[in-house]
Scaffold this motif. Structure first.
Motif, PDB file in Angstrom:
ATOM      1  N   ILE A   1     119.072  70.793  81.754  1.00 59.08           N
ATOM      2  CA  ILE A   1     120.300  70.844  81.825  1.00 59.08           C
ATOM      3  C   ILE A   1     120.666  71.290  83.198  1.00 59.08           C
ATOM      4  N   TYR A   2     119.813  72.108  83.894  1.00 57.29           N
ATOM      5  CA  TYR A   2     119.546  72.447  85.192  1.00 57.29           C
ATOM      6  C   TYR A   2     119.689  71.035  86.069  1.00 57.29           C
ATOM      7  N   ILE A   3     118.774  69.939  85.786  1.00 53.78           N
ATOM      8  CA  ILE A   3     118.708  68.755  86.634  1.00 53.78           C
ATOM      9  C   ILE A   3     119.852  68.007  86.341  1.00 53.78           C
ATOM     10  N   LEU A   4     120.711  67.756  85.393  1.00 50.14           N
ATOM     11  CA  LEU A   4     121.884  67.089  85.189  1.00 50.14           C
ATOM     12  C   LEU A   4     123.010  67.676  86.078  1.00 50.14           C
ATOM     13  N   ILE A   5     123.062  69.231  85.948  1.00 44.98           N
ATOM     14  CA  ILE A   5     124.133  69.851  86.632  1.00 44.98           C
ATOM     15  C   ILE A   5     123.735  69.779  88.387  1.00 44.98           C
ATOM     16  N   GLY A   6     122.406  69.856  88.568  1.00 46.98           N
ATOM     17  CA  GLY A   6     122.199  69.581  89.910  1.00 46.98           C
ATOM     18  C   GLY A   6     122.293  68.388  90.677  1.00 46.98           C
ATOM     19  N   ILE A   7     122.348  67.123  89.570  1.00 42.30           N
ATOM     20  CA  ILE A   7     122.490  65.853  90.151  1.00 42.30           C
ATOM     21  C   ILE A   7     124.091  65.711  90.409  1.00 42.30           C
ATOM     22  N   ALA A   8     124.977  66.443  89.606  1.00 45.04           N
ATOM     23  CA  ALA A   8     126.455  66.244  89.660  1.00 45.04           C
ATOM     24  C   ALA A   8     126.473  66.842  91.267  1.00 45.04           C
ATOM     25  N   TYR A   9     126.103  68.031  91.380  1.00 44.50           N
ATOM     26  CA  TYR A   9     126.444  68.722  92.826  1.00 44.50           C
ATOM     27  C   TYR A   9     125.733  67.812  94.016  1.00 44.50           C
ATOM     28  N   GLU A  10     124.637  67.485  93.748  1.00 42.17           N
ATOM     29  CA  GLU A  10     124.026  66.627  94.757  1.00 42.17           C
ATOM     30  C   GLU A  10     124.795  65.333  95.102  1.00 42.17           C
ATOM     31  N   GLU A  11     125.402  64.691  93.867  1.00 43.40           N
ATOM     32  CA  GLU A  11     126.082  63.473  94.450  1.00 43.40           C
ATOM     33  C   GLU A  11     127.528  63.731  95.101  1.00 43.40           C
ATOM     34  N   GLN A  12     128.065  64.997  94.790  1.00 41.40           N
ATOM     35  CA  GLN A  12     129.079  65.373  95.610  1.00 41.40           C
ATOM     36  C   GLN A  12     128.839  65.496  96.981  1.00 41.40           C
ATOM     37  N   ASP A  13     127.864  66.007  97.397  1.00 46.52           N
ATOM     38  CA  ASP A  13     127.261  66.031  98.812  1.00 46.52           C
ATOM     39  C   ASP A  13     126.971  64.791  99.238  1.00 46.52           C
ATOM     40  N   LEU A  14     126.537  64.008  98.586  1.00 46.29           N
ATOM     41  CA  LEU A  14     126.106  62.611  99.164  1.00 46.29           C
ATOM     42  C   LEU A  14     127.560  61.733  99.301  1.00 46.29           C
ATOM     43  N   VAL A  15     128.429  61.860  98.393  1.00 44.20           N
ATOM     44  CA  VAL A  15     129.661  61.291  98.674  1.00 44.20           C
ATOM     45  C   VAL A  15     130.424  61.730 100.125  1.00 44.20           C
ATOM     46  N   HIS A  16     130.440  63.131  99.961  1.00 41.23           N
ATOM     47  CA  HIS A  16     130.765  63.775 101.463  1.00 41.23           C
ATOM     48  C   HIS A  16     130.228  63.254 102.453  1.00 41.23           C
ATOM     49  N   ALA A  17     128.590  63.056 102.598  1.00 39.17           N
ATOM     50  CA  ALA A  17     128.073  62.588 103.719  1.00 39.17           C
ATOM     51  C   ALA A  17     128.019  61.008 104.062  1.00 39.17           C
ATOM     52  N   PHE A  18     128.148  60.367 103.000  1.00 38.18           N
ATOM     53  CA  PHE A  18     128.115  58.896 103.011  1.00 38.18           C
ATOM     54  C   PHE A  18     129.417  58.111 102.585  1.00 38.18           C
ATOM     55  N   GLY A  19     130.168  58.558 101.940  1.00 43.17           N
ATOM     56  CA  GLY A  19     131.698  58.307 101.726  1.00 43.17           C
ATOM     57  C   GLY A  19     131.352  57.022 100.843  1.00 43.17           C
ATOM     58  N   ASP A  20     132.409  55.859 101.176  1.00 43.53           N
ATOM     59  CA  ASP A  20     132.508  54.757 100.045  1.00 43.53           C
ATOM     60  C   ASP A  20     131.009  54.070  99.993  1.00 43.53           C
ATOM     61  N   ARG A  21     130.309  54.240 100.961  1.00 42.75           N
ATOM     62  CA  ARG A  21     128.757  53.439 100.651  1.00 42.75           C
ATOM     63  C   ARG A  21     128.141  53.949  99.516  1.00 42.75           C
ATOM     64  N   TYR A  22     128.257  55.492  99.484  1.00 39.10           N
ATOM     65  CA  TYR A  22     127.452  55.877  98.237  1.00 39.10           C
ATOM     66  C   TYR A  22     128.291  56.030  96.969  1.00 39.10           C
ATOM     67  N   ARG A  23     129.714  55.828  97.032  1.00 39.83           N
ATOM     68  CA  ARG A  23     130.547  55.539  95.934  1.00 39.83           C
ATOM     69  C   ARG A  23     130.210  53.937  95.277  1.00 39.83           C
TER      70      ARG A  23
END
Length: 258
Positions: A207-229
């Protein structure tokens, strides 16, 4: 002088982190350690064991999730020198894991599955080992020494800035977005005997891993934008996604420009 102290601290934190990770493997698999998820700490009631173990899992998830977030890092770097921020994260994680190893209370009944066939047991342990190999390989693919804080302290020693993180999709990352987490999940669940305590341990960390992935991907979208999307749309999160040859070619072409 401060650069040298940073290196000493960073190397010590790296050793502590690798030691905690190694013990974690033995702890989760009941292998070669004196106290593990199903061994040691007997005598507690099921209710007491559940309360303690859930608290330990929540403490780990809270520490790991909060300290890994971009907003916390920005604030934390005002107190802790940026060069040792990651090393300090490793020390805090190691301390929380040590508490878990020490205080965890086994719950050995009921047993949800028990594989006794020798071929089946060998297969499951093979998957367990594969999971941890994936964790190690994935850490090197994304820069093992930066992940564990060593690159930052050596850059401080040489008075060089740490290069900014680049968006890359090397090897395993071409097939799944989070192979390191996929390896962790495999290592958590691939065991021949699943007790109640082991199930709580695996489910809580999953459960922690799945929650962590969601937060991490938010950070990755913030950092890399459309490339990560675009990458997220094309590549599966934990399991390779079946794709048409045309889509696969598009992903490969995009990666060559990253």
């Amino acid at each position: 002088m401060r650069g040298l102290l940073s290196i000493v601290y960073g190397v010590a934190a790296y050793g502590l982190g690798m030691g905690a990770l190694t013990y974690f493997i033995g702890f989760s698999g009941n292998l070669l350690v004196p106290k593990s998820v199903d061994v040691g700490g007997a005598g507690a009631s099921v209710t007491h064991a559940l309360a303690v173990n859930v608290f330990l899992l929540a403490l780990f998830g809270l520490q790991h999730s909060v300290m890994a977030r971009r907003g916390f890092k920005d604030w934390w770097k005002r107190i802790v020198p940026p060069a040792v921020e990651r090393s300090t994260f490793m020390v805090a994680t190691s301390v929380v894991l040590a508490l878990m190893f020490w205080l965890w209370l086994p719950i050995t009944q009921p047993v949800f599955w028990r594989v006794e066939n020798s071929a089946g047991v060998a297969l499951i342990w093979g998957l367990f080992a594969l999971g941890w190999v994936l964790v190690l390989v994935s850490s090197f693919l994304i820069d093992h020494f930066e992940l564990f804080g060593l690159r930052q302290v050596f850059a401080r020693m040489k008075e060089r800035p740490v290069p900014e993180t680049q968006f890359r999709t090397p090897l395993l990352y071409r097939f799944v977005r989070h192979p390191l987490y996929a390896g962790l999940l495999l290592g958590l669940w691939a065991v021949p005997v699943m007790t109640a305590g082991r199930l709580l341990f695996a489910a809580g960390l999953s459960i922690y891993i799945l929650i962590g992935i969601a937060y991490e991907e938010q950070d990755l979208v913030h950092a890399f934008g459309d490339r990560y999307r675009a990458y997220r749309e094309q590549v599966g999160m934990l399991i390779p996604r079946l794709r048409s040859p045309r889509v696969t070619a598009e992903v490969h072409s995009a990666e060559e420009t990253i």
